[in-house]
Scaffold this active site. Structure first.
Site, PDB file in Angstrom:
ATOM      1  N   HIS A 118      -3.002   6.980   2.950  1.00 52.57           N
ATOM      2  CA  HIS A 118      -3.501   5.725   2.385  1.00 52.57           C
ATOM      3  C   HIS A 118      -4.829   5.378   3.041  1.00 52.57           C
ATOM      4  O   HIS A 118      -4.965   5.427   4.264  1.00 52.57           O
ATOM      5  CB  HIS A 118      -2.466   4.616   2.617  1.00 52.57           C
ATOM      6  N   ASN A 143     -10.301  -0.299   0.671  1.00 53.63           N
ATOM      7  CA  ASN A 143      -8.848  -0.193   0.529  1.00 53.63           C
ATOM      8  C   ASN A 143      -8.431  -0.778  -0.828  1.00 53.63           C
ATOM      9  O   ASN A 143      -8.491  -1.987  -1.020  1.00 53.63           O
ATOM     10  CB  ASN A 143      -8.188  -0.965   1.683  1.00 53.63           C
ATOM     11  N   CYS A 155       0.810  -1.226   0.000  1.00 51.78           N
ATOM     12  CA  CYS A 155       0.000   0.000   0.000  1.00 51.78           C
ATOM     13  C   CYS A 155       0.842   1.276   0.000  1.00 51.78           C
ATOM     14  O   CYS A 155       0.309   2.367  -0.166  1.00 51.78           O
ATOM     15  CB  CYS A 155      -0.945  -0.008   1.192  1.00 51.78           C
TER      16      CYS A 155
END
Lengths: 72, 314
Positions: B240, B270, B109
């Site tokens: 993020h 996500n 990520c």
């Protein structure tokens, strides 16, 4: 230690009248798993210790024991 | 140094709201929203990851007002492209009809920020660099595991960078721990290997939460100290989008107001390497970022990795 824990929990829960004892459970305090981690991080700051997240704690008494152990 | 001159994003067409998941596994909309902030995600059905990455790239290139042939390097931050090889970046290059260095990077990520740092290092040689953060977590999660399948979505976010003075700080970092958050690679059928297991995404959510809040807050403080800025000097913190409560935890530590920490995890969940460029593109489209604004972009993820950059928008 219970006084310090009460102070941190009152701030976290935004509840100045919150009362806890050693038998108070996290569930009774309305804390889910991420709240528990967040609380542990704030207690690490408060007590200057490192607390393992993986400790299986469900109540204030267990939390106090872990903090005492981490202080040593 | 570099600046971003165009962004784009692409989500699959199939939306999966929380209620649909609640009919599949033992969970509920309330549980997911209260613990993650996620209300919906998009997952691939007919599309594959190359399709998403190509579409996001085309939009970014169009917004950059350059031609396809002006792209001189393609970097795809991704956990797993459509193939083990060739790279997703080469698949995208083929679709775009571009011949240039093209490669993937895997920093989970944090990948988009890692990609930015690589672009920064290469910009004196390659004039326009395309970075496409893209992931298809729908094929890496166990759809019977309520602890993980609710957290992710598929998507792609792209940007074109060129020489400029926007980037003021960039730092990729890691605190290696391969057991906190992982998905084991596909097993082959080697008769010689003693390890023939595959695996879906697995994580220790509490450890990940703690890592994320502490390391992101620390990386932000490091960046601010380096730049001699305070948190108040940053207009937008683009973190993020893994969990809204991680974002809240970081924000609380920095004592900053919610409006400086934009969130779109409610819509997309996500999307791993794609979350930051998707959020950036969305904010630009909505006119929320102005010339002269100071942005801090922070990725964090498996590895455990972090990536932090500060830009003054041009």
């Amino acid at each position: 230690m219970i006084e310090q824990l009460t102070k941190v929990l009152r701030a976290y829960k935004s509840d100045d009248t919150l009362q806890i004892s050693e038998t108070t459970t996290f569930t009774e305090l309305g804390l889910d798993s991420l709240d528990t981690v967040q609380l542990l991080m704030e207690l690490e700051d408060e007590f200057g210790v490192t607390i393992e997240v993986s400790n299986a704690m469900t109540d204030i008494g267990a939390l106090m024991a872990v903090i005492e152990a981490a202080k040593k | 140094m570099i600046k971003i001159i165009g962004t784009g994003r692409k989500l699959p067409t199939r939306a999966v709201p929380n209620d649909e998941l609640a009919a599949m596994v033992d969970t509920s909309d309330d549980w997911i929203v209260s613990r993650t902030g996620i209300k919906n995600r998009y997952v691939c059905t007919e599309e594959n990851l190359t399709d998403l990455a190509e579409s996001a790239a085309r939009i970014a290139i169009k917004n950059a007002r350059i031609s396809m042939q002006d792209i001189e390097m393609i970097i795809c931050p991704t956990i797993a492209g459509d193939f083990s090889f060739p790279s997703l970046a080469c698949c995208v290059a083929e679709r775009l009809g571009v011949k240039c260095p093209a490669f993937d990077i895997n920093a989970a990520c944090s990948g988009f920020i890692y990609g930015m740092e690589i672009a920064e290092a290469f910009i004196s040689k390659y004039k326009n660099i395309l970075i496409v953060g893209a992931d298809m977590m729908s094929r890496l999660v166990d759809w019977n595991d309520r602890a993980t399948c609710v957290l992710f979505g598929d998507g792609a976010g792209a940007c074109v960078v060129t020489k400029g003075n926007a980037l003021k700080y960039i730092r990729s970092n890691s605190a290696p721990d391969a057991k906190m958050l992982y998905a084991k690679s596909r097993a082959g059928n080697s008769p010689f290997s003693k390890d023939g297991t595959s695996g879906f995404t697995a994580m220790n959510g509490q450890d990940v939460y703690k890592f994320a809040v502490l390391s992101v807050a620390e990386e932000i403080k490091t960046a601010l100290a380096e730049l001699k800025l305070t948190a108040s000097d940053i207009n937008h913190f683009l973190l993020h989008q893994a969990n809204s409560r991680i974002i809240d935890g970081v924000r609380t530590r920095l004592k900053q107001p919610p409006e400086k920490f934009p969130v779109n995890i409610d819509k997309y969940a996500n999307t791993t390497a794609a979350t930051i460029p998707i959020l950036l593109d969305e904010m630009l489209e909505e006119g929320k970022i102005n010339s002269g604004d100071t942005l801090m972009l922070v990725g964090f993820g498996a590895g455990m990795t972090t990536g932090t950059c500060v830009m003054v928008w041009e």
